[in-house]
Design a protein around this motif. Structure first.
Motif, PDB file in Angstrom:
ATOM      1  N   HIS A   1     -30.978 -56.080  37.438  1.00 35.57           N
ATOM      2  CA  HIS A   1     -30.334 -55.017  36.669  1.00 35.57           C
ATOM      3  C   HIS A   1     -29.436 -55.609  35.579  1.00 35.57           C
ATOM      4  N   GLN A   2     -28.634 -56.613  35.944  1.00 35.87           N
ATOM      5  CA  GLN A   2     -27.728 -57.228  34.973  1.00 35.87           C
ATOM      6  C   GLN A   2     -28.493 -57.935  33.863  1.00 35.87           C
ATOM      7  N   LYS A   3     -29.592 -58.560  34.219  1.00 33.94           N
ATOM      8  CA  LYS A   3     -30.393 -59.248  33.201  1.00 33.94           C
ATOM      9  C   LYS A   3     -31.004 -58.239  32.231  1.00 33.94           C
ATOM     10  N   GLN A   4     -31.423 -57.089  32.725  1.00 34.55           N
ATOM     11  CA  GLN A   4     -32.001 -56.057  31.868  1.00 34.55           C
ATOM     12  C   GLN A   4     -30.946 -55.435  30.960  1.00 34.55           C
ATOM     13  N   GLN A   5     -29.686 -55.450  31.376  1.00 35.12           N
ATOM     14  CA  GLN A   5     -28.622 -54.844  30.595  1.00 35.12           C
ATOM     15  C   GLN A   5     -28.088 -55.755  29.494  1.00 35.12           C
ATOM     16  N   GLU A   6     -28.401 -57.061  29.569  1.00 33.03           N
ATOM     17  CA  GLU A   6     -27.922 -57.995  28.550  1.00 33.03           C
ATOM     18  C   GLU A   6     -28.612 -57.722  27.222  1.00 33.03           C
ATOM     19  N   PRO A   7     -27.858 -57.771  26.131  1.00 35.64           N
ATOM     20  CA  PRO A   7     -28.510 -57.602  24.825  1.00 35.64           C
ATOM     21  C   PRO A   7     -29.332 -58.843  24.490  1.00 35.64           C
ATOM     22  N   ALA A   8     -30.355 -58.655  23.709  1.00 35.08           N
ATOM     23  CA  ALA A   8     -31.183 -59.782  23.289  1.00 35.08           C
ATOM     24  C   ALA A   8     -30.326 -60.731  22.459  1.00 35.08           C
ATOM     25  N   PRO A   9     -30.557 -62.051  22.561  1.00 36.30           N
ATOM     26  CA  PRO A   9     -29.720 -63.009  21.835  1.00 36.30           C
ATOM     27  C   PRO A   9     -29.752 -62.804  20.315  1.00 36.30           C
ATOM     28  N   ASP A  10     -30.845 -62.304  19.791  1.00 39.31           N
ATOM     29  CA  ASP A  10     -30.959 -62.123  18.348  1.00 39.31           C
ATOM     30  C   ASP A  10     -30.725 -60.674  17.924  1.00 39.31           C
ATOM     31  N   ALA A  11     -30.169 -59.871  18.828  1.00 34.75           N
ATOM     32  CA  ALA A  11     -29.930 -58.458  18.527  1.00 34.75           C
ATOM     33  C   ALA A  11     -28.798 -58.316  17.515  1.00 34.75           C
ATOM     34  N   GLU A  12     -28.929 -57.340  16.647  1.00 32.74           N
ATOM     35  CA  GLU A  12     -27.914 -57.055  15.642  1.00 32.74           C
ATOM     36  C   GLU A  12     -26.695 -56.413  16.309  1.00 32.74           C
ATOM     37  N   LEU A  13     -25.528 -56.608  15.713  1.00 37.95           N
ATOM     38  CA  LEU A  13     -24.315 -55.976  16.219  1.00 37.95           C
ATOM     39  C   LEU A  13     -24.284 -54.512  15.797  1.00 37.95           C
ATOM     40  N   THR A  14     -23.718 -53.700  16.648  1.00 36.06           N
ATOM     41  CA  THR A  14     -23.546 -52.294  16.296  1.00 36.06           C
ATOM     42  C   THR A  14     -22.371 -52.172  15.324  1.00 36.06           C
ATOM     43  N   VAL A  15     -22.206 -51.010  14.737  1.00 36.22           N
ATOM     44  CA  VAL A  15     -21.112 -50.774  13.801  1.00 36.22           C
ATOM     45  C   VAL A  15     -19.770 -50.989  14.502  1.00 36.22           C
ATOM     46  N   ASN A  16     -19.643 -50.479  15.717  1.00 34.29           N
ATOM     47  CA  ASN A  16     -18.396 -50.648  16.470  1.00 34.29           C
ATOM     48  C   ASN A  16     -18.131 -52.114  16.787  1.00 34.29           C
ATOM     49  N   GLU A  17     -19.174 -52.844  17.154  1.00 34.94           N
ATOM     50  CA  GLU A  17     -19.009 -54.266  17.455  1.00 34.94           C
ATOM     51  C   GLU A  17     -18.609 -55.050  16.210  1.00 34.94           C
ATOM     52  N   ARG A  18     -19.188 -54.705  15.066  1.00 38.00           N
ATOM     53  CA  ARG A  18     -18.820 -55.368  13.810  1.00 38.00           C
ATOM     54  C   ARG A  18     -17.353 -55.109  13.459  1.00 38.00           C
ATOM     55  N   ALA A  19     -16.931 -53.856  13.623  1.00 34.20           N
ATOM     56  CA  ALA A  19     -15.540 -53.505  13.332  1.00 34.20           C
ATOM     57  C   ALA A  19     -14.599 -54.253  14.270  1.00 34.20           C
ATOM     58  N   ARG A  20     -14.953 -54.313  15.529  1.00 32.55           N
ATOM     59  CA  ARG A  20     -14.129 -55.030  16.513  1.00 32.55           C
ATOM     60  C   ARG A  20     -14.070 -56.510  16.181  1.00 32.55           C
ATOM     61  N   LEU A  21     -15.195 -57.090  15.818  1.00 33.71           N
ATOM     62  CA  LEU A  21     -15.240 -58.508  15.461  1.00 33.71           C
ATOM     63  C   LEU A  21     -14.359 -58.773  14.239  1.00 33.71           C
ATOM     64  N   LYS A  22     -14.446 -57.926  13.232  1.00 32.42           N
ATOM     65  CA  LYS A  22     -13.644 -58.083  12.020  1.00 32.42           C
ATOM     66  C   LYS A  22     -12.156 -58.010  12.359  1.00 32.42           C
ATOM     67  N   GLU A  23     -11.776 -57.055  13.204  1.00 34.99           N
ATOM     68  CA  GLU A  23     -10.382 -56.921  13.615  1.00 34.99           C
ATOM     69  C   GLU A  23      -9.915 -58.149  14.390  1.00 34.99           C
TER      70      GLU A  23
END
Length: 96
Positions: free
Chosen positions: A47-69
């Motif tokens: 279950h945990q492995k299926q929930q992990e995002p793909a290593p090359d997956a794009e960041l979501t808008v919220n993740e980008r905003a959080r990263l920038k902050e």
């Protein structure tokens, strides 16, 4: 070919959710559900492995905003740290 599982997908998912949300160990939960602890542990890992995002997956808008902050906050803390080091060096000098 492996024989069909005696546990339904719904039962597996419910057992995994109980294991993830509970403060009990997997062994304790497995005992309560009358399962082999390794079976439940395998379901949780899958279950945990299926929930992990793909290593090359794009960041979501919220993740980008959080990263920038976080990057902004990191720069701010580095500047404060640098200033405090200079202050400590200045005040550590012997005035005599």
């Amino acid at each position: 070919m492996a024989p069909p599982s005696k546990y339904s997908p719904e039962f597996r998912e419910e057992a995994v959710q109980i294991a993830l949300r509970s403060s009990k160990t997997i062994s304790e939960i497995a005992r309560e559900l009358e399962l082999n602890p390794e079976t439940l542990r395998g379901w949780v890992k899958k279950h945990q492995k299926q929930q992990e995002p793909a290593p090359d997956a794009e960041l979501t808008v919220n993740e980008r905003a959080r990263l920038k902050e976080l990057e902004r906050r990191n720069r701010e803390l580095e500047m404060e740290n640098s200033f405090l080091k200079k202050c400590a060096a200045y005040f550590a000098k012997d005035p005599r």
